[in-house]
Design a protein around this motif. Structure first.
Motif, PDB file in Angstrom:
ATOM      1  N   GLU A  58       0.842  -1.194   0.000  1.00 27.82           N
ATOM      2  CA  GLU A  58       0.000   0.000   0.000  1.00 27.82           C
ATOM      3  C   GLU A  58       0.877   1.244   0.000  1.00 27.82           C
ATOM      4  O   GLU A  58       2.107   1.168   0.106  1.00 27.82           O
ATOM      5  N   SER A  59       0.227   2.390  -0.140  1.00 25.51           N
ATOM      6  CA  SER A  59       0.911   3.670   0.007  1.00 25.51           C
ATOM      7  C   SER A  59       0.367   4.367   1.241  1.00 25.51           C
ATOM      8  O   SER A  59      -0.810   4.225   1.581  1.00 25.51           O
ATOM      9  N   ARG A  60       1.230   5.102   1.907  1.00 23.18           N
ATOM     10  CA  ARG A  60       0.791   5.881   3.072  1.00 23.18           C
ATOM     11  C   ARG A  60       1.539   7.195   3.097  1.00 23.18           C
ATOM     12  O   ARG A  60       2.514   7.400   2.362  1.00 23.18           O
ATOM     13  N   ILE A  61       1.057   8.109   3.943  1.00 17.46           N
ATOM     14  CA  ILE A  61       1.688   9.421   4.089  1.00 17.46           C
ATOM     15  C   ILE A  61       3.155   9.240   4.452  1.00 17.46           C
ATOM     16  O   ILE A  61       3.510   8.412   5.293  1.00 17.46           O
ATOM     17  N   TYR A  62       4.008  10.005   3.782  1.00 14.02           N
ATOM     18  CA  TYR A  62       5.447   9.947   4.049  1.00 14.02           C
ATOM     19  C   TYR A  62       5.733  10.273   5.510  1.00 14.02           C
ATOM     20  O   TYR A  62       5.156  11.215   6.088  1.00 14.02           O
ATOM     21  N   GLN A  63       6.610   9.483   6.141  1.00 10.77           N
ATOM     22  CA  GLN A  63       7.034   9.711   7.516  1.00 10.77           C
ATOM     23  C   GLN A  63       8.539   9.905   7.556  1.00 10.77           C
ATOM     24  O   GLN A  63       9.267   9.363   6.719  1.00 10.77           O
ATOM     25  N   ALA A  64       8.988  10.684   8.510  1.00  9.72           N
ATOM     26  CA  ALA A  64      10.419  10.949   8.647  1.00  9.72           C
ATOM     27  C   ALA A  64      11.185   9.644   8.753  1.00  9.72           C
ATOM     28  O   ALA A  64      10.817   8.763   9.526  1.00  9.72           O
ATOM     29  N   GLY A  65      12.228   9.493   7.960  1.00  8.25           N
ATOM     30  CA  GLY A  65      13.020   8.285   7.963  1.00  8.25           C
ATOM     31  C   GLY A  65      12.700   7.340   6.823  1.00  8.25           C
ATOM     32  O   GLY A  65      13.450   6.398   6.557  1.00  8.25           O
ATOM     33  N   ASP A  66      11.567   7.548   6.128  1.00  6.71           N
ATOM     34  CA  ASP A  66      11.223   6.704   4.982  1.00  6.71           C
ATOM     35  C   ASP A  66      12.242   6.886   3.863  1.00  6.71           C
ATOM     36  O   ASP A  66      12.778   7.987   3.652  1.00  6.71           O
ATOM     37  N   ASP A  67      12.508   5.809   3.153  1.00  8.24           N
ATOM     38  CA  ASP A  67      13.457   5.841   2.042  1.00  8.24           C
ATOM     39  C   ASP A  67      12.837   6.612   0.881  1.00  8.24           C
ATOM     40  O   ASP A  67      11.774   6.238   0.367  1.00  8.24           O
ATOM     41  N   ILE A  68      13.505   7.681   0.462  1.00 10.27           N
ATOM     42  CA  ILE A  68      12.966   8.518  -0.603  1.00 10.27           C
ATOM     43  C   ILE A  68      12.865   7.765  -1.924  1.00 10.27           C
ATOM     44  O   ILE A  68      12.080   8.120  -2.808  1.00 10.27           O
ATOM     45  N   ARG A  69      13.640   6.665  -2.059  1.00 10.65           N
ATOM     46  CA  ARG A  69      13.569   5.865  -3.277  1.00 10.65           C
ATOM     47  C   ARG A  69      12.223   5.151  -3.422  1.00 10.65           C
ATOM     48  O   ARG A  69      11.868   4.692  -4.505  1.00 10.65           O
ATOM     49  N   HIS A  70      11.460   5.090  -2.322  1.00 11.50           N
ATOM     50  CA  HIS A  70      10.168   4.404  -2.356  1.00 11.50           C
ATOM     51  C   HIS A  70       9.006   5.397  -2.414  1.00 11.50           C
ATOM     52  O   HIS A  70       7.866   5.009  -2.144  1.00 11.50           O
ATOM     53  N   MET A  71       9.284   6.625  -2.777  1.00 14.16           N
ATOM     54  CA  MET A  71       8.218   7.608  -2.894  1.00 14.16           C
ATOM     55  C   MET A  71       7.221   7.178  -3.977  1.00 14.16           C
ATOM     56  O   MET A  71       7.605   6.698  -5.035  1.00 14.16           O
ATOM     57  N   ASP A  72       5.945   7.321  -3.664  1.00 13.70           N
ATOM     58  CA  ASP A  72       4.888   7.038  -4.641  1.00 13.70           C
ATOM     59  C   ASP A  72       4.495   8.374  -5.275  1.00 13.70           C
ATOM     60  O   ASP A  72       3.640   9.096  -4.775  1.00 13.70           O
ATOM     61  N   TRP A  73       5.144   8.669  -6.401  1.00 12.96           N
ATOM     62  CA  TRP A  73       4.992   9.995  -6.998  1.00 12.96           C
ATOM     63  C   TRP A  73       3.594  10.213  -7.578  1.00 12.96           C
ATOM     64  O   TRP A  73       3.089  11.334  -7.576  1.00 12.96           O
ATOM     65  N   ARG A  74       2.979   9.153  -8.055  1.00 10.39           N
ATOM     66  CA  ARG A  74       1.633   9.309  -8.609  1.00 10.39           C
ATOM     67  C   ARG A  74       0.625   9.716  -7.534  1.00 10.39           C
ATOM     68  O   ARG A  74      -0.170  10.641  -7.732  1.00 10.39           O
ATOM     69  N   VAL A  75       0.647   9.008  -6.407  1.00  7.02           N
ATOM     70  CA  VAL A  75      -0.269   9.335  -5.313  1.00  7.02           C
ATOM     71  C   VAL A  75       0.080  10.696  -4.735  1.00  7.02           C
ATOM     72  O   VAL A  75      -0.802  11.487  -4.367  1.00  7.02           O
ATOM     73  N   THR A  76       1.387  10.993  -4.666  1.00  5.53           N
ATOM     74  CA  THR A  76       1.816  12.293  -4.158  1.00  5.53           C
ATOM     75  C   THR A  76       1.266  13.417  -5.027  1.00  5.53           C
ATOM     76  O   THR A  76       0.724  14.419  -4.523  1.00  5.53           O
ATOM     77  N   ALA A  77       1.358  13.260  -6.363  1.00  5.27           N
ATOM     78  CA  ALA A  77       0.857  14.289  -7.283  1.00  5.27           C
ATOM     79  C   ALA A  77      -0.659  14.418  -7.204  1.00  5.27           C
ATOM     80  O   ALA A  77      -1.212  15.523  -7.255  1.00  5.27           O
ATOM     81  N   ARG A  78      -1.338  13.284  -7.073  1.00  3.68           N
ATOM     82  CA  ARG A  78      -2.805  13.298  -7.055  1.00  3.68           C
ATOM     83  C   ARG A  78      -3.363  13.884  -5.766  1.00  3.68           C
ATOM     84  O   ARG A  78      -4.356  14.612  -5.775  1.00  3.68           O
ATOM     85  N   SER A  79      -2.721  13.586  -4.641  1.00  2.00           N
ATOM     86  CA  SER A  79      -3.251  14.024  -3.348  1.00  2.00           C
ATOM     87  C   SER A  79      -2.684  15.344  -2.877  1.00  2.00           C
ATOM     88  O   SER A  79      -3.275  16.023  -2.033  1.00  2.00           O
TER      89      SER A  79
END
Length: 313
Positions: A58-79
């Motif tokens: 799943e995707s969830r809100i980014y939290q401090a310490g999360d690996d930036i390589r695993h960013m979900d850019w589509r969900v980030t752009a949409r939300s």
């Protein structure tokens, strides 16, 4: 050792031959698992933990310490809010058995000692775990036993466990160790994906046991096999009986009505306390008497978990 000696030790001491023979009862049966994976190179089971792995969860809100390589850019752009991807991680499961060798385990009035029945149950679990491709290890406590066998896979791993059960049973003394102390040692052997199953009569539990157990429950699947003897469930026929434990002898007069009516209460209270604590943490609990069919008794460990369970045999 000649056959006459084997007959004298039957039911009193653990024998390697008996533990090896239990492999036949394990055929076609394996311990329950979360889900079988086809990605054998990264492990045989799907972990309940979330992290980097092969299956997107799943995707969830980014939290401090999360690996930036695993960013979900589509969900980030949409939300409009940064999101990161979580994956279901593949890990090899393991089984760590906790074996109680405290003096009270060396007792039995039906078929065999509790210590022997405990070793038989542990051995069958080990054979079943190996059939699933799991690693198997054991930690012994009580009776002066302060040893461990680190989890290993395959037949070699099982044989190491069985030899340890035999050797520790023969070497056990009258020294005592609490469950809380043993759990602190066990935590050092636990790895992600490892099950922890206690095999004991429950008398090792103390106030420190439950906080230590709760710390294990946060990351590991727990189980408990409570071993008991018929005499702990009901008194014997009226009469005077001599009991011996750790070199101390005591005569009990079961002609006494008060003794007969209250005899089983403290034993039941111990089992109930241990059972409740394990169930509270979501663990399976099985009750096993010294004359039970071991394979039938531990079958709940082969079933997919539907929630906390409690069974007896």
């Amino acid at each position: 050792m000649d056959k006459s000696t084997d007959n004298l030790d039957a039911g009193v001491k653990v024998t390697l031959e008996e533990l090896l023979a239990l492999s036949a009862q394990a055929r076609g049966t394996s311990l329950a698992e979360v889900r079988r994976s086809s990605a054998a190179r990264t492990g045989l089971h799907t972990s309940r933990w979330r992290g980097r792995g092969v299956d997107f969860r799943e995707s969830r809100i980014y939290q401090a310490g999360d690996d930036i390589r695993h960013m979900d850019w589509r969900v980030t752009a949409r939300s409009g809010n940064p999101h990161t991807k979580l994956f279901e991680e593949e890990r090899e499961h393991g089984l760590l058995l906790m074996m109680d060798f405290n003096p009270g385990m060396r007792f039995g009035t039906r078929v065999r000692f509790k210590s022997v029945q405990a070793a038989r149950a542990a051995s069958l679990l080990a054979w079943m775990a190996t059939a699933s491709g799991d690693r198997v290890g054991v930690i012994g406590f009580g009776g002066g036993i302060n040893s461990e066998v680190k989890p290993a896979s395959g037949r070699r791993g099982v044989l190491q466990v069985l030899r340890a059960l035999r050797d520790w049973d023969h070497a056990a003394t009258s020294e005592k160790e609490s469950l809380g102390s043993a759990l602190e040692r066990a935590r050092r052997l636990l790895r992600p994906g490892t099950r922890l199953i206690l095999v004991s009569d429950g008398f090792c539990a103390d106030a420190e046991s439950w906080p230590a157990l709760a710390r294990c429950a946060g990351r590991h699947e727990l189980g408990c096999i409570l071993v008991s003897d018929a005499l702990e469930h009901e008194p014997p026929p009226p009469g005077r009986y001599m009991l011996s434990l750790a070199g101390t002898r005591r005569t009990l007069d079961f002609n006494n009505r008060t003794l007969r009516s209250t005899w089983a209460q403290p034993f039941a209270a111990i089992r109930e306390s241990v059972r409740n604590e394990f169930i509270r943490l979501g663990a399976r609990v099985i009750e096993l008497t010294t004359d039970s069919d071991v394979r039938r008794a531990i079958l709940p460990f082969t079933e997919r978990a539907q929630g906390p369970r409690d069974s007896s045999a």
